[in-house]
Design a protein around this motif. Structure first.
Motif, PDB file in Angstrom:
ATOM      1  N   VAL A  79       0.851  -1.186   0.000  1.00  0.00           N
ATOM      2  CA  VAL A  79       0.000   0.000   0.000  1.00  0.00           C
ATOM      3  C   VAL A  79       0.887   1.237   0.000  1.00  0.00           C
ATOM      4  O   VAL A  79       2.027   1.201   0.473  1.00  0.00           O
ATOM      5  CB  VAL A  79      -0.948   0.034   1.222  1.00  0.00           C
ATOM      6  CG1 VAL A  79      -1.899  -1.141   1.185  1.00  0.00           C
ATOM      7  CG2 VAL A  79      -0.177   0.063   2.534  1.00  0.00           C
ATOM      8  N   ARG A  80       0.354   2.320  -0.545  1.00  0.00           N
ATOM      9  CA  ARG A  80       1.006   3.627  -0.442  1.00  0.00           C
ATOM     10  C   ARG A  80       0.152   4.466   0.492  1.00  0.00           C
ATOM     11  O   ARG A  80      -1.001   4.768   0.183  1.00  0.00           O
ATOM     12  CB  ARG A  80       1.142   4.274  -1.823  1.00  0.00           C
ATOM     13  CG  ARG A  80       2.092   3.517  -2.733  1.00  0.00           C
ATOM     14  CD  ARG A  80       2.378   4.244  -4.027  1.00  0.00           C
ATOM     15  NE  ARG A  80       1.195   4.292  -4.888  1.00  0.00           N
ATOM     16  CZ  ARG A  80       1.225   4.618  -6.177  1.00  0.00           C
ATOM     17  NH1 ARG A  80       2.382   4.927  -6.755  1.00  0.00           N
ATOM     18  NH2 ARG A  80       0.116   4.639  -6.892  1.00  0.00           N
ATOM     19  N   GLN A  81       0.731   4.825   1.643  1.00  0.00           N
ATOM     20  CA  GLN A  81      -0.047   5.453   2.712  1.00  0.00           C
ATOM     21  C   GLN A  81       0.679   6.676   3.260  1.00  0.00           C
ATOM     22  O   GLN A  81       1.885   6.642   3.511  1.00  0.00           O
ATOM     23  CB  GLN A  81      -0.300   4.447   3.843  1.00  0.00           C
ATOM     24  CG  GLN A  81      -1.165   5.009   4.966  1.00  0.00           C
ATOM     25  CD  GLN A  81      -1.592   3.943   5.956  1.00  0.00           C
ATOM     26  OE1 GLN A  81      -1.247   2.778   5.810  1.00  0.00           O
ATOM     27  NE2 GLN A  81      -2.347   4.327   6.962  1.00  0.00           N
ATOM     28  N   LYS A 160     -12.816   1.905   5.318  1.00  0.00           N
ATOM     29  CA  LYS A 160     -11.554   2.629   5.460  1.00  0.00           C
ATOM     30  C   LYS A 160     -11.844   4.081   5.815  1.00  0.00           C
ATOM     31  O   LYS A 160     -12.760   4.700   5.271  1.00  0.00           O
ATOM     32  CB  LYS A 160     -10.749   2.566   4.160  1.00  0.00           C
ATOM     33  CG  LYS A 160     -10.216   1.181   3.829  1.00  0.00           C
ATOM     34  CD  LYS A 160      -9.393   1.196   2.548  1.00  0.00           C
ATOM     35  CE  LYS A 160      -8.839  -0.190   2.240  1.00  0.00           C
ATOM     36  NZ  LYS A 160      -8.043  -0.205   0.988  1.00  0.00           N
ATOM     37  N   HIS A 166      -7.279   7.073   1.780  1.00  0.00           N
ATOM     38  CA  HIS A 166      -6.541   7.714   0.685  1.00  0.00           C
ATOM     39  C   HIS A 166      -5.354   6.872   0.218  1.00  0.00           C
ATOM     40  O   HIS A 166      -4.534   7.351  -0.563  1.00  0.00           O
ATOM     41  CB  HIS A 166      -6.046   9.091   1.139  1.00  0.00           C
ATOM     42  CG  HIS A 166      -7.155  10.000   1.561  1.00  0.00           C
ATOM     43  ND1 HIS A 166      -7.877  10.773   0.668  1.00  0.00           N
ATOM     44  CD2 HIS A 166      -7.698  10.232   2.791  1.00  0.00           C
ATOM     45  CE1 HIS A 166      -8.797  11.455   1.329  1.00  0.00           C
ATOM     46  NE2 HIS A 166      -8.709  11.150   2.609  1.00  0.00           N
ATOM     47  N   ASP A 168      -3.623   3.487  -1.741  1.00  0.00           N
ATOM     48  CA  ASP A 168      -3.930   2.589  -2.846  1.00  0.00           C
ATOM     49  C   ASP A 168      -3.036   1.360  -2.762  1.00  0.00           C
ATOM     50  O   ASP A 168      -2.057   1.322  -2.018  1.00  0.00           O
ATOM     51  CB  ASP A 168      -3.791   3.287  -4.198  1.00  0.00           C
ATOM     52  CG  ASP A 168      -2.388   3.828  -4.455  1.00  0.00           C
ATOM     53  OD1 ASP A 168      -1.544   3.773  -3.541  1.00  0.00           O
ATOM     54  OD2 ASP A 168      -2.132   4.309  -5.574  1.00  0.00           O
ATOM     55  N   THR A 169      -3.417   0.334  -3.525  1.00  0.00           N
ATOM     56  CA  THR A 169      -2.680  -0.928  -3.549  1.00  0.00           C
ATOM     57  C   THR A 169      -1.798  -0.984  -4.783  1.00  0.00           C
ATOM     58  O   THR A 169      -2.252  -0.669  -5.892  1.00  0.00           O
ATOM     59  CB  THR A 169      -3.655  -2.119  -3.557  1.00  0.00           C
ATOM     60  OG1 THR A 169      -4.478  -2.063  -2.388  1.00  0.00           O
ATOM     61  CG2 THR A 169      -2.897  -3.439  -3.573  1.00  0.00           C
ATOM     62  N   VAL A 170      -0.548  -1.380  -4.598  1.00  0.00           N
ATOM     63  CA  VAL A 170       0.392  -1.548  -5.703  1.00  0.00           C
ATOM     64  C   VAL A 170       1.131  -2.869  -5.507  1.00  0.00           C
ATOM     65  O   VAL A 170       1.097  -3.457  -4.427  1.00  0.00           O
ATOM     66  CB  VAL A 170       1.403  -0.379  -5.786  1.00  0.00           C
ATOM     67  CG1 VAL A 170       0.691   0.929  -6.086  1.00  0.00           C
ATOM     68  CG2 VAL A 170       2.209  -0.260  -4.493  1.00  0.00           C
TER      69      VAL A 170
END
Length: 230
Positions: A79-81, A160, A166, A168-170
């Motif tokens: 995830v990008r958090q 969430k 905010h 996303d999954t990568v």
């Protein structure tokens, strides 16, 4: 002529001695300085074995689990958090708090994997455990390896919110992640521990050599037993 350098004195310890040992110095005074929604901040006066008095402030934490979920092409779900304390959007593996009383560690990891990236796994192993910042934070973290991945819906009732709304999954290759860590481009301690442990396991004995998902976690159990409950 230049004199020969003084030989370096080295205390070499063997494999059997490479273990962190539980220990608790005497506490003469303790205060709760602040209590937050997740963590608390405490101050304790500690006596060293020779009688020196030390005052130490630290953060109490419920502990956490993280997951390196890897597919059959060695790609890892991430995830990008946004992380406000460090003012960065970090690339991280799915992770979450051990904040459900009595919940098994692997069940917490399975819940977090479904909540954060919508995945389930058929094969779970323990990668590594760590105290994330032991000089000032009483957080214990267990990293799992998850394989045999499939997509699943979010658990019933899960929504969430906050930063998670905010993110996303990568996906990224394991070798590329190792390069990112060693190149100084990736900074999440959860990712660093998980990725390097997974890479080491893959290149040494293979993933099947890892500990089972329900392996004991004695360091955390000792921490919970010994630390003050405020």
């Amino acid at each position: 002529m230049t004199a020969d350098p003084t030989p370096i004195e080295k205390l070499i310890i063997g494999r059997d001695d490479l273990v962190d040992v539980p220990q608790s110095w005497q506490v003469s005074e303790q205060r709760l300085l602040a209590k937050g929604a997740v963590t608390s901040f405490a101050e304790e006066t500690v006596l060293t074995p020779d009688g020196e008095e030390l005052r130490r402030q630290f953060t109490l934490h419920p502990g956490a689990v993280g997951i390196i979920a890897i597919d059959d092409q060695d790609r890892v779900a991430l995830v990008r958090q946004y992380r406000h304390p460090v003012r960065h959007r970090l690339i991280e593996p799915p992770a979450g708090l051990l904040d459900v009383e009595g919940e098994a560690y692997v069940l917490a990891a399975q819940r977090e994997l479904a909540e954060e990236v919508g995945l389930a796994a058929t094969d779970w192993r323990v990668l590594a455990e760590e105290f994330t910042s032991p000089g000032g934070l009483a957080e214990s973290m267990r990293m799992f390896l998850a394989r045999g991945l499939s997509q699943v819906p979010a658990p019933d009732g899960f929504v969430k919110h906050g930063e998670e709304a905010h993110m996303d999954t990568v996906w990224a290759g394991l070798d590329d992640l190792v390069d990112g860590v060693l190149g100084g481009r990736l900074h999440s301690p959860t990712l660093i521990t998980g990725v390097l442990s997974a890479w080491a396991a893959k290149t040494r004995g293979g993933f099947d050599s890892l500990r089972p998902a329900d392996a004991p976690w004695p360091a955390r159990e000792e921490l919970l037993r010994r630390q003050t409950v405020y």
